[in-house]
Design a protein around this motif. Structure first.
Motif, short mmCIF file in Angstrom:
data_model
loop_
_atom_site.label_atom_id
_atom_site.label_comp_id
_atom_site.label_asym_id
_atom_site.label_seq_id
_atom_site.Cartn_x
_atom_site.Cartn_y
_atom_site.Cartn_z
N SER A 1 0.83 -1.19 0.00
CA SER A 1 0.00 0.00 0.00
C SER A 1 0.87 1.25 0.00
CB SER A 1 -0.91 0.02 1.23
OG SER A 1 -1.59 1.26 1.33
N TRP A 2 0.57 2.17 -0.92
CA TRP A 2 1.33 3.43 -0.95
C TRP A 2 1.06 4.26 0.29
CZ3 TRP A 2 5.42 4.95 -3.36
CH2 TRP A 2 5.76 6.30 -3.40
N ASN A 3 -0.20 4.36 0.67
CA ASN A 3 -0.58 5.08 1.88
C ASN A 3 -1.02 4.05 2.92
OD1 ASN A 3 -0.09 7.48 0.65
ND2 ASN A 3 -2.21 7.98 0.22
N CYS A 4 -0.09 3.53 3.68
CA CYS A 4 -0.40 2.48 4.65
C CYS A 4 -0.78 3.14 5.98
CB CYS A 4 0.79 1.55 4.83
SG CYS A 4 2.33 2.36 5.25
N PHE A 5 -1.76 2.56 6.65
CA PHE A 5 -2.25 3.11 7.90
C PHE A 5 -2.06 2.09 9.01
CE2 PHE A 5 -4.19 5.60 4.67
CZ PHE A 5 -4.24 6.88 5.19
N ALA A 6 -1.36 2.49 10.04
CA ALA A 6 -1.10 1.59 11.18
C ALA A 6 -1.21 2.41 12.45
CB ALA A 6 0.28 0.95 11.06
N ASP A 7 -2.42 2.92 12.69
CA ASP A 7 -2.59 3.81 13.83
C ASP A 7 -2.74 3.08 15.15
OD1 ASP A 7 -4.96 2.81 12.85
OD2 ASP A 7 -6.16 4.48 13.58
N LEU A 8 -2.75 1.75 15.11
CA LEU A 8 -2.78 0.93 16.32
C LEU A 8 -1.59 -0.02 16.32
CD1 LEU A 8 -6.58 0.05 16.38
CD2 LEU A 8 -5.41 1.76 17.79
N PRO A 9 -1.08 -0.40 17.49
CA PRO A 9 0.04 -1.35 17.53
C PRO A 9 -0.32 -2.67 16.85
CG PRO A 9 -0.28 -0.32 19.67
CD PRO A 9 -1.46 0.07 18.83
N GLY A 10 0.71 -3.31 16.34
CA GLY A 10 0.54 -4.63 15.75
C GLY A 10 0.37 -4.63 14.25
N LYS A 11 0.40 -3.45 13.61
CA LYS A 11 0.23 -3.37 12.16
C LYS A 11 1.52 -2.98 11.45
CE LYS A 11 -4.68 -2.10 12.18
NZ LYS A 11 -5.66 -1.09 11.69
N GLY A 12 2.60 -2.86 12.17
CA GLY A 12 3.84 -2.44 11.54
C GLY A 12 5.03 -2.75 12.42
N CYS A 13 6.09 -1.98 12.28
CA CYS A 13 7.28 -2.16 13.09
C CYS A 13 7.15 -1.26 14.32
CB CYS A 13 8.52 -1.80 12.28
SG CYS A 13 10.06 -2.06 13.16
N ASP A 14 6.53 -1.76 15.36
CA ASP A 14 6.27 -0.96 16.55
C ASP A 14 7.56 -0.68 17.33
OD1 ASP A 14 3.56 -0.97 15.96
OD2 ASP A 14 3.17 -2.77 17.16
N ASN A 15 7.53 0.43 18.09
CA ASN A 15 8.67 0.85 18.92
C ASN A 15 9.94 1.01 18.09
OD1 ASN A 15 7.19 0.70 21.50
ND2 ASN A 15 7.14 -1.49 21.04
N LEU A 16 9.79 1.62 16.92
CA LEU A 16 10.92 1.81 16.01
C LEU A 16 11.67 3.09 16.38
CD1 LEU A 16 12.51 1.11 13.41
CD2 LEU A 16 10.78 2.43 12.15
N ASN A 17 12.99 3.00 16.51
CA ASN A 17 13.84 4.15 16.78
C ASN A 17 14.97 4.18 15.76
OD1 ASN A 17 14.89 6.42 18.18
ND2 ASN A 17 16.36 5.09 19.23
N ILE A 18 15.06 5.26 14.99
CA ILE A 18 16.14 5.46 14.02
C ILE A 18 16.90 6.70 14.47
CG2 ILE A 18 16.73 5.86 11.60
CD1 ILE A 18 14.03 4.59 10.86
N GLU A 19 18.19 6.53 14.79
CA GLU A 19 18.91 7.61 15.44
C GLU A 19 20.37 7.64 15.01
OE1 GLU A 19 19.91 9.17 20.01
OE2 GLU A 19 18.72 7.35 19.67
N GLY A 20 20.88 8.88 14.76
CA GLY A 20 22.31 9.11 14.64
C GLY A 20 22.96 8.57 13.38
N ILE A 21 22.22 8.45 12.27
CA ILE A 21 22.80 7.93 11.04
C ILE A 21 22.68 8.97 9.92
CG2 ILE A 21 22.29 5.54 11.68
CD1 ILE A 21 19.99 5.62 9.64
N THR A 22 23.47 8.77 8.87
CA THR A 22 23.37 9.56 7.65
C THR A 22 22.95 8.64 6.50
OG1 THR A 22 25.08 11.11 8.37
CG2 THR A 22 24.65 10.98 6.00
N ILE A 23 21.95 9.06 5.74
CA ILE A 23 21.46 8.31 4.59
C ILE A 23 21.77 9.12 3.34
CG2 ILE A 23 19.49 7.15 3.54
CD1 ILE A 23 18.10 7.31 6.28
N ALA A 24 22.46 8.51 2.38
CA ALA A 24 22.89 9.23 1.18
C ALA A 24 22.33 8.59 -0.08
CB ALA A 24 24.42 9.25 1.10
N SER A 25 21.80 9.41 -0.95
CA SER A 25 21.45 9.08 -2.34
C SER A 25 20.54 7.87 -2.50
CB SER A 25 22.74 8.84 -3.15
OG SER A 25 23.55 9.97 -3.11
N PRO A 26 19.35 7.88 -1.88
CA PRO A 26 18.41 6.80 -2.18
C PRO A 26 17.80 7.00 -3.56
CG PRO A 26 17.32 8.44 -0.85
CD PRO A 26 18.77 8.89 -0.97
N ARG A 27 17.21 5.94 -4.09
CA ARG A 27 16.52 6.08 -5.37
C ARG A 27 15.10 6.60 -5.17
NH1 ARG A 27 14.60 7.78 -8.81
NH2 ARG A 27 14.34 7.16 -10.97
#
Length: 211
Positions: free
Chosen positions: A14-40
């Motif tokens: 789904s392009w517009n995915c909805f997961a407004d309740l726990p259990g529908k995605g990657c819960d408790n996700l933390n992305i911190e302190g990284i550099t992301i370069a040149s995605p497509r």
């Protein structure tokens, strides 16, 4: 493809995915302190409750479709102390109690900085707080349906309410500040209680804002 793609099997297609309740995605996700370069395509596309993105630098947005952070329809997404160099929509403002603050944006020639929606929104969303952010460059030079700083291409039902922008500092020239609209007729939800406070532009604004 997307540089970081944290979607469950349920909403991966789904392009517009909805997961407004726990259990529908990657819960408790933390992305911190990284550099992301040149995605497509997207720098970060994720679903889950809650999501925290902190001190992430997104660089190298030469092709179109390099959106920054997409957590559309998530509950309790927090993004802060990040740098966005995107050539499509920098961050999808998914209400449901999102908090975006102390971020810096260098926008390319495509996309807007704060995008409410692109496409369908089957659920009601509410409660966004976007504050203390700096837009230090925008590269828009021609008209298109997403060449503004704050925009929406919402379609489908579902109301969007109670979003508060405060202390947004912008360096001009700017093609257009905001365009809040829907992109179809019929059963389309409404926007209510969208508030702007202390939004400043240092430089020219080349085209009118529209609702």
């Amino acid at each position: 493809y997307h540089a970081i793609n944290m979607l469950s099997a349920e909403n991966e297609t789904s392009w517009n995915c909805f997961a407004d309740l726990p259990g529908k995605g990657c819960d408790n996700l933390n992305i911190e302190g990284i550099t992301i370069a040149s995605p497509r395509q997207f720098f970060i596309r994720a679903a889950g409750v809650p999501i925290t993105i902190h001190n992430v630098k997104m660089l190298g947005s030469w092709p179109y479709n390099t959106d920054g952070v997409s957590t559309i329809g998530q509950g309790h997404t927090t993004v802060f102390d990040c740098f966005f160099n995107c050539n499509d929509d920098a961050i999808y403002v998914s209400p449901n109690y999102c908090n975006i603050h102390h971020c810096t944006f260098w926008q390319g020639s495509n996309g807007c900085v704060f995008q409410f929606h692109w496409g369908g929104s089957p659920v009601n969303e509410q409660g966004g707080y976007i504050h203390d952010c700096d837009i230090i460059h925008t590269g828009h030079v021609a008209e298109a349906n997403n060449r503004m700083l704050i925009g929406s291409r919402k379609s489908g039902p579902g109301d969007l309410t109670d979003v508060y922008f405060k202390n947004i500092r912008i360096e001009g020239p700017v093609w257009s500040i905001f365009r809040i609209e829907t992109n179809e007729s019929g059963n389309v939800g409404s926007f209510r209680n969208i508030r702007f406070e202390n939004v400043s532009v240092n430089g020219f604004v080349l085209n009118k804002s529209t609702i």
